[in-house]
Design an enzyme around this catalytic site. Structure first.
Site, short mmCIF file in Angstrom:
data_model
loop_
_atom_site.label_atom_id
_atom_site.label_comp_id
_atom_site.label_asym_id
_atom_site.label_seq_id
_atom_site.Cartn_x
_atom_site.Cartn_y
_atom_site.Cartn_z
CG LEU A 189 -43.89 14.61 -3.59
CD1 LEU A 189 -44.55 13.20 -2.33
CD2 LEU A 189 -44.17 14.51 -5.18
CB SER A 190 -45.39 19.59 0.77
OG SER A 190 -43.73 19.69 1.98
CG ASP A 191 -44.57 24.27 -2.24
OD1 ASP A 191 -43.88 24.28 -2.73
OD2 ASP A 191 -45.94 25.17 -2.85
CB SER A 198 -44.18 21.46 -4.54
OG SER A 198 -44.94 20.84 -5.12
#
Length: 180
Positions: free
Chosen positions: A45-47, A55
């Site tokens: 869900l994130s970088d 993501s």
């Protein structure tokens, strides 16, 4: 006789598959990643771990024993960070320390794309698994899973087909019983 055994075997396999699908769906609804032979597929869900993965990717993690984990490994764990509210986090191990008060290993982690270590260390009991690989069609699968998080799509794509398969099996069993 052989046909009868094959029929019952097929029915048992079908029931086992339906029960496993129910387990999978129940786990997904509860925002938990179901385990298949110790492996879990997770959506990123994130970088924070770029360039390793970013993501929208889907990754595969495998349950690991403490002695299998080393500095440099990427792990997924239930974060103690209050901003993450106990949700899963996937970061690289930067240090492992033994807590001599309770004889437990403590893991310090950091996202590859972050310039700081995570504020909260994690204990082995909070680790879900060790990163294995990024799935090839992960972005497409992730987009599909994002749609499933919408209850309308979930019902139409998952629940209705399972119910139809279940009803079909029940009807076949009833017909078989009536014939005999």
């Amino acid at each position: 006789m052989i046909k009868r055994v094959l029929s019952w075997t097929g029915n048992l396999i079908f029931v086992a598959v339906v029960l496993y699908l129910c387990y999978f769906i129940t786990q997904a609804v509860q925002d938990q990643a179901p385990s298949v032979f110790g492996y879990r597929m997770l959506r990123v869900l994130s970088d924070s771990m770029e360039p390793e993965f970013g993501s929208g990717d889907c990754i595969l993690v495998k349950e690991a024993e403490p002695e299998e984990l080393a500095v440099g490994d990427i792990i997924t764990f239930h974060s103690a960070d209050p901003t993450l509210e106990g949700n899963l986090n996937t970061h690289r191990i930067v240090d492992i320390v033994k807590d001599y008060t309770n004889d437990e290993l403590v893991f310090y982690t950091k996202g590859d794309n972050n310039s700081w270590n995570d504020d909260y260390p994690t204990c082995y009991g909070d680790i879900v698994g060790k990163y294995v690989k990024t799935l090839v069609f992960g972005k497409t699968l992730s987009a599909f899973l994002e749609k499933l998080s919408n209850r309308s799509y979930y019902f139409a794509i998952v629940i209705i087909p399972i119910l139809l398969c279940f009803l079909s099996t029940v009807l076949q069993l009833v017909r078989s019983i009536i014939k005999r």
